[in-house]
Design a protein around this motif. Structure first.
Motif, PDB file in Angstrom:
ATOM      1  N   ALA A   1       7.139  15.755  -6.052  1.00 61.13           N
ATOM      2  CA  ALA A   1       5.577  15.235  -4.647  1.00 61.13           C
ATOM      3  C   ALA A   1       6.445  13.581  -4.121  1.00 61.13           C
ATOM      4  CB  ALA A   1       4.754  15.235  -5.259  1.00 61.13           C
ATOM      5  N   TYR A   2       6.976  13.048  -4.813  1.00 62.28           N
ATOM      6  CA  TYR A   2       7.734  11.708  -4.739  1.00 62.28           C
ATOM      7  C   TYR A   2       8.793  11.702  -3.688  1.00 62.28           C
ATOM      8  CZ  TYR A   2       9.469   7.384  -4.742  1.00 62.28           C
ATOM      9  OH  TYR A   2      11.039   6.547  -4.071  1.00 62.28           O
ATOM     10  N   VAL A   3       9.817  12.456  -3.517  1.00 60.57           N
ATOM     11  CA  VAL A   3      11.023  13.308  -3.381  1.00 60.57           C
ATOM     12  C   VAL A   3      10.622  13.894  -1.588  1.00 60.57           C
ATOM     13  CG1 VAL A   3      12.871  13.877  -3.060  1.00 60.57           C
ATOM     14  CG2 VAL A   3      12.157  12.871  -5.057  1.00 60.57           C
ATOM     15  N   ARG A   4       9.535  14.691  -1.466  1.00 59.12           N
ATOM     16  CA  ARG A   4       9.144  15.401  -0.349  1.00 59.12           C
ATOM     17  C   ARG A   4       8.301  14.750   0.152  1.00 59.12           C
ATOM     18  NH1 ARG A   4       5.030  19.542  -2.035  1.00 59.12           N
ATOM     19  NH2 ARG A   4       5.498  20.020   0.454  1.00 59.12           N
TER      20      ARG A   4
ATOM     21  N   VAL B   1      16.137  16.445   0.910  1.00 59.26           N
ATOM     22  CA  VAL B   1      14.461  16.934  -0.357  1.00 59.26           C
ATOM     23  C   VAL B   1      15.160  17.565  -1.515  1.00 59.26           C
ATOM     24  CG1 VAL B   1      12.283  17.932  -1.274  1.00 59.26           C
ATOM     25  CG2 VAL B   1      12.892  16.259   1.709  1.00 59.26           C
ATOM     26  N   ALA B   2      16.281  18.396  -1.328  1.00 57.21           N
ATOM     27  CA  ALA B   2      16.581  19.340  -1.870  1.00 57.21           C
ATOM     28  C   ALA B   2      17.335  18.681  -3.286  1.00 57.21           C
ATOM     29  CB  ALA B   2      17.296  20.451  -1.651  1.00 57.21           C
ATOM     30  N   HIS B   3      18.396  17.554  -2.318  1.00 55.07           N
ATOM     31  CA  HIS B   3      19.019  17.239  -2.552  1.00 55.07           C
ATOM     32  C   HIS B   3      18.649  15.575  -3.708  1.00 55.07           C
ATOM     33  CE1 HIS B   3      22.495  13.280  -3.234  1.00 55.07           C
ATOM     34  NE2 HIS B   3      23.178  14.537  -2.816  1.00 55.07           N
ATOM     35  N   GLY B   4      17.376  15.039  -3.086  1.00 54.55           N
ATOM     36  CA  GLY B   4      17.197  13.699  -3.605  1.00 54.55           C
ATOM     37  C   GLY B   4      16.399  14.211  -5.357  1.00 54.55           C
ATOM     38  N   VAL B   5      15.900  15.645  -4.797  1.00 55.55           N
ATOM     39  CA  VAL B   5      15.286  16.115  -6.411  1.00 55.55           C
ATOM     40  C   VAL B   5      15.920  16.573  -7.373  1.00 55.55           C
ATOM     41  CG1 VAL B   5      13.627  18.286  -7.168  1.00 55.55           C
ATOM     42  CG2 VAL B   5      13.225  16.910  -5.085  1.00 55.55           C
ATOM     43  N   LYS B   6      17.220  17.078  -6.844  1.00 55.51           N
ATOM     44  CA  LYS B   6      18.248  17.455  -7.817  1.00 55.51           C
ATOM     45  C   LYS B   6      19.239  15.420  -8.910  1.00 55.51           C
ATOM     46  CE  LYS B   6      22.683  19.706  -7.235  1.00 55.51           C
ATOM     47  NZ  LYS B   6      23.356  21.129  -7.332  1.00 55.51           N
ATOM     48  N   HIS B   7      19.198  14.669  -8.043  1.00 52.84           N
ATOM     49  CA  HIS B   7      19.909  13.699  -7.896  1.00 52.84           C
ATOM     50  C   HIS B   7      18.798  12.889  -8.351  1.00 52.84           C
ATOM     51  CE1 HIS B   7      23.848  15.253  -7.545  1.00 52.84           C
ATOM     52  NE2 HIS B   7      23.744  16.288  -6.175  1.00 52.84           N
ATOM     53  N   PHE B   8      17.688  12.791  -8.658  1.00 57.34           N
ATOM     54  CA  PHE B   8      16.867  11.576  -8.660  1.00 57.34           C
ATOM     55  C   PHE B   8      17.287  10.753 -10.111  1.00 57.34           C
ATOM     56  CE2 PHE B   8      12.569   9.910  -9.389  1.00 57.34           C
ATOM     57  CZ  PHE B   8      12.145   9.136  -8.851  1.00 57.34           C
TER      58      PHE B   8
ATOM     59  N   LEU C   1       4.626   9.843  -8.008  1.00 53.79           N
ATOM     60  CA  LEU C   1       5.247  10.024  -8.786  1.00 53.79           C
ATOM     61  C   LEU C   1       4.715  10.002 -10.056  1.00 53.79           C
ATOM     62  CD1 LEU C   1       8.368   9.903  -9.724  1.00 53.79           C
ATOM     63  CD2 LEU C   1       8.161   7.192 -10.109  1.00 53.79           C
ATOM     64  N   ARG C   2       3.886   9.231 -10.481  1.00 52.58           N
ATOM     65  CA  ARG C   2       2.643   9.490 -11.910  1.00 52.58           C
ATOM     66  C   ARG C   2       1.815  10.213 -11.870  1.00 52.58           C
ATOM     67  NH1 ARG C   2       0.900   3.240 -11.382  1.00 52.58           N
ATOM     68  NH2 ARG C   2       3.022   1.667 -12.539  1.00 52.58           N
ATOM     69  N   HIS C   3       1.610  10.448 -11.387  1.00 51.66           N
ATOM     70  CA  HIS C   3      -0.118  11.498 -11.068  1.00 51.66           C
ATOM     71  C   HIS C   3       0.297  13.159 -10.904  1.00 51.66           C
ATOM     72  CE1 HIS C   3      -1.788   8.399 -12.409  1.00 51.66           C
ATOM     73  NE2 HIS C   3      -2.064   7.631 -11.300  1.00 51.66           N
ATOM     74  N   VAL C   4       1.697  13.006  -9.571  1.00 51.54           N
ATOM     75  CA  VAL C   4       2.025  14.757  -8.965  1.00 51.54           C
ATOM     76  C   VAL C   4       3.467  15.495  -9.406  1.00 51.54           C
ATOM     77  CG1 VAL C   4       2.230  16.535  -7.459  1.00 51.54           C
ATOM     78  CG2 VAL C   4       0.711  14.487  -7.369  1.00 51.54           C
TER      79      VAL C   4
ATOM     80  N   ARG D   1       0.430  -0.939  -0.001  1.00 51.29           N
ATOM     81  CA  ARG D   1      -0.552  -0.585  -0.066  1.00 51.29           C
ATOM     82  C   ARG D   1       0.698   1.366   0.201  1.00 51.29           C
ATOM     83  NH1 ARG D   1      -2.747  -1.049   4.078  1.00 51.29           N
ATOM     84  NH2 ARG D   1      -4.550  -2.510   3.559  1.00 51.29           N
ATOM     85  N   CYS D   2       2.299   0.990   1.184  1.00 53.72           N
ATOM     86  CA  CYS D   2       2.938   2.527   0.575  1.00 53.72           C
ATOM     87  C   CYS D   2       3.245   2.677  -0.777  1.00 53.72           C
ATOM     88  CB  CYS D   2       3.847   2.302   1.945  1.00 53.72           C
ATOM     89  SG  CYS D   2       3.272   2.156   3.624  1.00 53.72           S
ATOM     90  N   PHE D   3       4.001   1.388  -0.982  1.00 53.40           N
ATOM     91  CA  PHE D   3       4.989   1.933  -2.236  1.00 53.40           C
ATOM     92  C   PHE D   3       3.543   2.375  -2.863  1.00 53.40           C
ATOM     93  CE2 PHE D   3       8.237  -1.104  -0.612  1.00 53.40           C
ATOM     94  CZ  PHE D   3       9.186  -0.071  -0.322  1.00 53.40           C
ATOM     95  N   ASP D   4       2.996   1.318  -3.167  1.00 56.08           N
ATOM     96  CA  ASP D   4       1.659   2.011  -4.045  1.00 56.08           C
ATOM     97  C   ASP D   4       1.735   3.378  -3.811  1.00 56.08           C
ATOM     98  OD1 ASP D   4       1.367  -0.861  -5.315  1.00 56.08           O
ATOM     99  OD2 ASP D   4      -0.853  -1.646  -4.286  1.00 56.08           O
ATOM    100  N   VAL D   5       1.097   4.087  -2.509  1.00 61.59           N
ATOM    101  CA  VAL D   5       0.798   5.587  -2.995  1.00 61.59           C
ATOM    102  C   VAL D   5       1.903   6.269  -2.973  1.00 61.59           C
ATOM    103  CG1 VAL D   5       0.172   7.492  -1.755  1.00 61.59           C
ATOM    104  CG2 VAL D   5      -0.664   5.238  -1.330  1.00 61.59           C
ATOM    105  N   ARG D   6       3.274   6.054  -2.941  1.00 62.14           N
ATOM    106  CA  ARG D   6       4.349   6.486  -3.550  1.00 62.14           C
ATOM    107  C   ARG D   6       4.387   6.439  -5.157  1.00 62.14           C
ATOM    108  NH1 ARG D   6       9.864   3.868   0.372  1.00 62.14           N
ATOM    109  NH2 ARG D   6      10.321   6.627  -0.404  1.00 62.14           N
TER     110      ARG D   6
END
Length: 267
Positions: free
Chosen positions: A147-150, A173-180, A140-143, A131-136
C-alpha cells in the motif's frame, strides 16, 4: 554521527573519465536510488564525470539505519565517499531529501562544492509536507509495504501524467515492492527529513545555487523553494509550471535544459 557501519558508500562514475573533468554528484530523494536520475544521464555525461550513489540503507549500500539517523549523517557519508574517490570539488544536485543533503554538505564541507542544484527541496519543515509524510507512514505501519509503494506515485506525479503512463507506473510499483528498503529504514529516513531545519543558516552558504521547483508539486509546496532561494545569498529560482514532485521523470527535456544551462554558465 550515528553509527551506520564503517564502510564507505559504494558509488558509480559514468560519463567523462578524465580526473580533471568537471564532476557532479547526484543525490536522490526518499527512495535513495541513484538510478532515479536515469532521465538525466544523457544530458550530463557528455559534460561531466557523474557520480551516482545509493543512499545508506538502500540499493548497493544496504544497512540497518540506527535510531536518530540524520541528514547530517547522510552528508558525512557523502564527504567520506568523495574523499575515497579522490574528488576534491564537485557540483551537487539533490532531489527533495537529496537537496537537504546538499544544503548540509554546503554547511559542513563548503570546500568540496562548486555549484548546487536543489530540486523541490526545502530549508525547514512545513505542515503540508509533514501531513503527507505522516499519511505515508501510517500506510506503511497499518496497511503494509504494498500500500505504501502503490501510494507513492500519487505524491510524485501529476494525475494526467499518471493516466498517460499507467503501464510504466505499474512497473515502478512492482519494482518498488520487490526492492523495498525496509520499513525501519524508511521510517528513520522520514524522521530525518522532518527534523531538518537550516533556515537560520542559509546565509552561510555562499555557493551559486539553482533552486528549481514545480508549481504543481503535491508533496512539497513550491513556496518552500521560494523561501529557500530568498535565504540563499547566491540563488537563482526557477519555477516550472508543471511536472509534479518527480519532474526529473515527467519532463526531463525541460528540466535537463535548465540544469545544464545553469551549470555551463560563466556568470
Amino acid at each position: 554521527m550515528a553509527a551506520t557501519g564503517s564502510s564507505v558508500l559504494t558509488a558509480e562514475i559514468i560519463g567523462r573519465t578524465e580526473n580533471d573533468a568537471p564532476t557532479i554528484v547526484l543525490s536522490a530523494g526518499l527512495g535513495g536510488a541513484g538510478a532515479f536520475w536515469q532521465p538525466q544521464f544523457a544530458a550530463l555525461t557528455d559534460m561531466f564525470r557523474v557520480v551516482l550513489y545509493d543512499h545508506r540503507g538502500t540499493g548497493r549500500n544496504p544497512a540497518a539505519l540506527p535510531e536518530g539517523y540524520s541528514i547530517g549523517d547522510m552528508a558525512d557519508e557523502v564527504i567520506a565517499m568523495l574523499k575515497s574517490l579522490g574528488i576534491e570539488r564537485s557540483h551537487f544536485m539533490g532531489h527533495a531529501l537529496g537537496g537537504l543533503v546538499g544544503l548540509e554538505l554546503a554547511l559542513r564541507a563548503p570546500q568540496l562544492l562548486d555549484r548546487l542544484v536543489l530540486v523541490n527541496a526545502w530549508a525547514a519543515p512545513n505542515p503540508h509536507s509533514k501531513r503527507c509524510f505522516d499519511v505515508r507512514r501510517d500506510l506503511l505501519r497499518h496497511v503494509g509495504v504494498e500500500a505504501y509503494v502503490r501510494a507513492q506515485p500519487i505524491f510524485l506525479y501529476p494525475p494526467a501524467w499518471l493516466v498517460e503512463h499507467d503501464a510504466r507506473v505499474a512497473e515502478e510499483v512492482a519494482h518498488g515492492v520487490k526492492h523495498f528498503q525496509g520499513a525501519d529504514n524508511i521510517e528513520r529516513r522520514i524522521a530525518a527529513l522532518l527534523r531538518f531545519d537550516v533556515a537560520v543558516r542559509l546565509g552561510e552558504i555562499g555557493h551559486r545555487t539553482l533552486v528549481l521547483a514545480t508549481k504543481d508539486d503535491t508533496l512539497v509546496p513550491w513556496t518552500c523553494s521560494q523561501q529557500l532561494a530568498t535565504g540563499l545569498p547566491h540563488a537563482e529560482l526557477v519555477v516550472m509550471p508543471e511536472g509534479g514532485h518527480g519532474v526529473t521523470v515527467t519532463d526531463p527535456e525541460a528540466f535537463n535544459r535548465i540544469v545544464v544551462d545553469f551549470l555551463a554558465s560563466s556568470a
